[in-house]
Design an enzyme around this catalytic site. Sequence first.
Site, PDB file in Angstrom:
ATOM      1  CD  GLU A  86       1.863  17.000 -46.208  1.00  0.00           C
ATOM      2  OE1 GLU A  86       2.006  17.910 -46.130  1.00  0.00           O
ATOM      3  OE2 GLU A  86       2.388  15.979 -47.866  1.00  0.00           O
TER       4      GLU A  86
ATOM      5  CD  GLU B 140       4.997  13.635 -51.873  1.00  0.00           C
ATOM      6  OE1 GLU B 140       4.476  14.776 -51.941  1.00  0.00           O
ATOM      7  OE2 GLU B 140       5.907  13.503 -50.425  1.00  0.00           O
TER       8      GLU B 140
END
Length: 349
Positions: free
Chosen positions: A237, A242
């Site tokens: 990932e 974020e």
Amino acid sequence: MKNLKSTVTLLILFFVLASYKKAGADSATKTPPSNLAITAIVSADGTGKVNFTATAENAISYAYEFGNGDIKTVGSGAINYQYAASGTNTYTVTVTATSNSSLTVKKSIDVTVTVTAVVPVLFWSEEFNTDGAPDPAKWGYDLGTGSNGWGNAELEYYTNRPENAVVQGGVLKINALKENYNGSAYTSARLLSKGKFSFTYGRVEIRAKLPAGVGSWPAAWMLGSDVDTNPWPACGEIDIMEHLGRTLNTIYGTLHYPGRSGGNADGSTTVIADATTAFHVYTLDWSAAAIKIYVDGILYHTTINSSSIPFNHDFFFILDVAMGGGFGGAVDPAVTNATMEVDYIRVYK
């Protein structure tokens, strides 16, 4: 009696010869490789390509350590390899030749490679210039709650409704809304390019403006395309961006993979001035040599890539706004909506 002695003598002689032959055979099968030689032809065009050839007597395979963390094994001894690091660099390349009895011999050579700066070419883009639903040729949806297997105790229900995902005025808007929907207290959208677009290596630029509400958790990220057969974190990932509404303007760039997932992930943070009121460019520079994450051209996280981590195969994009959850934290009850706006996504090769 004479005949008995002769028979015994013949038997002893037979066993001695058999033992000698067996010892000779064992010795032959346990011969290590010898006369290992390595040649390297470096391309003069600045691409970083090198044609390696290794030869040895009694060898059945050759393991190359390219001096940058990458390791590859070939049977023939010949391999074409491309270095990615810019500039002129010298690498110590080690070859281990292995025999059919698993005996080995090693040899190293130094190789100097020049990679010239190349202007990247646009490979794929999503400009979000057509109002309405996101382009179905480029985007699908994850639907439902975290109980589907990809949640983090989040509070939203992901839908494909225009209320939650719409292209408007040249930007994609992912809207998290406070509303009761199928047993959830919030709705949102999670778009993904899985099965529509994926790639290995390149430079990704995502221009976006982020929501401010406490408990909001917007993300622009990528998953390995083999996730269905090689479940997370083995698939890998890459979190390009974020942001948490409870710590405004702190941007997270993170990699998840076996041994470095969840709370032990491989990542860094940086602080910018106005993540929720202005657009910023979030960048991933991904190659066989390294994975680098930037905001507005400023590098703040680097991971050295190698064959031991799962970042050398196709990945696809995911865009979402989560509410709450283990990372997002408690949601402020006063937050009724949280919108991430994405101006474009561009992939350069």
